[in-house]
Design an enzyme around this catalytic site. Sequence first.
Site, PDB file in Angstrom:
ATOM      1  N   SER A  81       7.918  -7.676  16.990  1.00 59.91           N
ATOM      2  CA  SER A  81       8.466  -7.887  18.334  1.00 59.91           C
ATOM      3  C   SER A  81       9.144  -9.259  18.394  1.00 59.91           C
ATOM      4  CB  SER A  81       7.350  -7.728  19.377  1.00 59.91           C
ATOM      5  OG  SER A  81       7.865  -7.569  20.668  1.00 59.91           O
TER       6      SER A  81
ATOM      7  N   HIS B 127       4.710   0.550  21.144  1.00 63.90           N
ATOM      8  CA  HIS B 127       5.190  -0.760  20.705  1.00 63.90           C
ATOM      9  C   HIS B 127       4.179  -1.465  19.807  1.00 63.90           C
ATOM     10  CE1 HIS B 127       7.838  -4.196  20.860  1.00 63.90           C
ATOM     11  NE2 HIS B 127       6.860  -4.987  21.285  1.00 63.90           N
TER      12      HIS B 127
END
Length: 250
Positions: free
Chosen positions: A88, A222
Amino acid sequence: MTWVRCYEARPQARLRLFCFPHAGGTASAYRLWPPLLPAGVEMLAVQYPGREERFGEPALTTMAELVNGLVTGLRGELDRPFVFFGHSMGAAVAYEVALVLQRLGLPAPQRLVLSGKEAPEHVTPGAVHLRDDDGLAAELTALGGTGAAVLEHPELRELLLPIVRADYRLIETYQPTQAPPLTCPITAFVGDADPELTIEQARDWGRSTSGEFDLQVFPGDHFYLNDGRAQVVSALTRRLALAPSWPSTP
């Protein structure tokens, strides 16, 4: 080693793996990885200012500040072949550090493994860092990065949210550096149900290198790498094996 934590020292390792955390994350996000890695690989987890043992330092809010600090702070650890892994926000940080190392003619990573982050051409500004605390907490809960129980604990929430807000400000105001492509290979990892990006946006990391590129899709959102840690580290290890200086294990 202010900028990195080593959870399992391996002085004889011939390859180092630097792991860059997500927004709001800490070095300890990778604390369970070393036992899953080959004996010839030493993992160094990056510790951003403002958290854990660096809690007394202000969290940085611009990519330039963070990258400049990392390039200076990591130089002493680049004395053997190495690979960068970032998830990320950490993927963007790892990419920007690699660009600076290449520009300065310093040792460069043998591979860049970028997880859960869109390629530079898909980066857009965000406004989560402008929300109130409840809105920020809701975003974290939706992504699955921080347990709702932690956020509901007043003391922990009070400690966590300022760091998260600073990181979100950093990544949501980040504009990727315009630079020639990297020469090292790039691998992109992505969860098939990630609400933050599409598989196509991850695949476009191939444009950021003149070297080889490959993509692997994992089941999950995610934070697919939390529940799928062993699978992710196994896939990463296969990429390490492609490095020219892959360490032989006695």
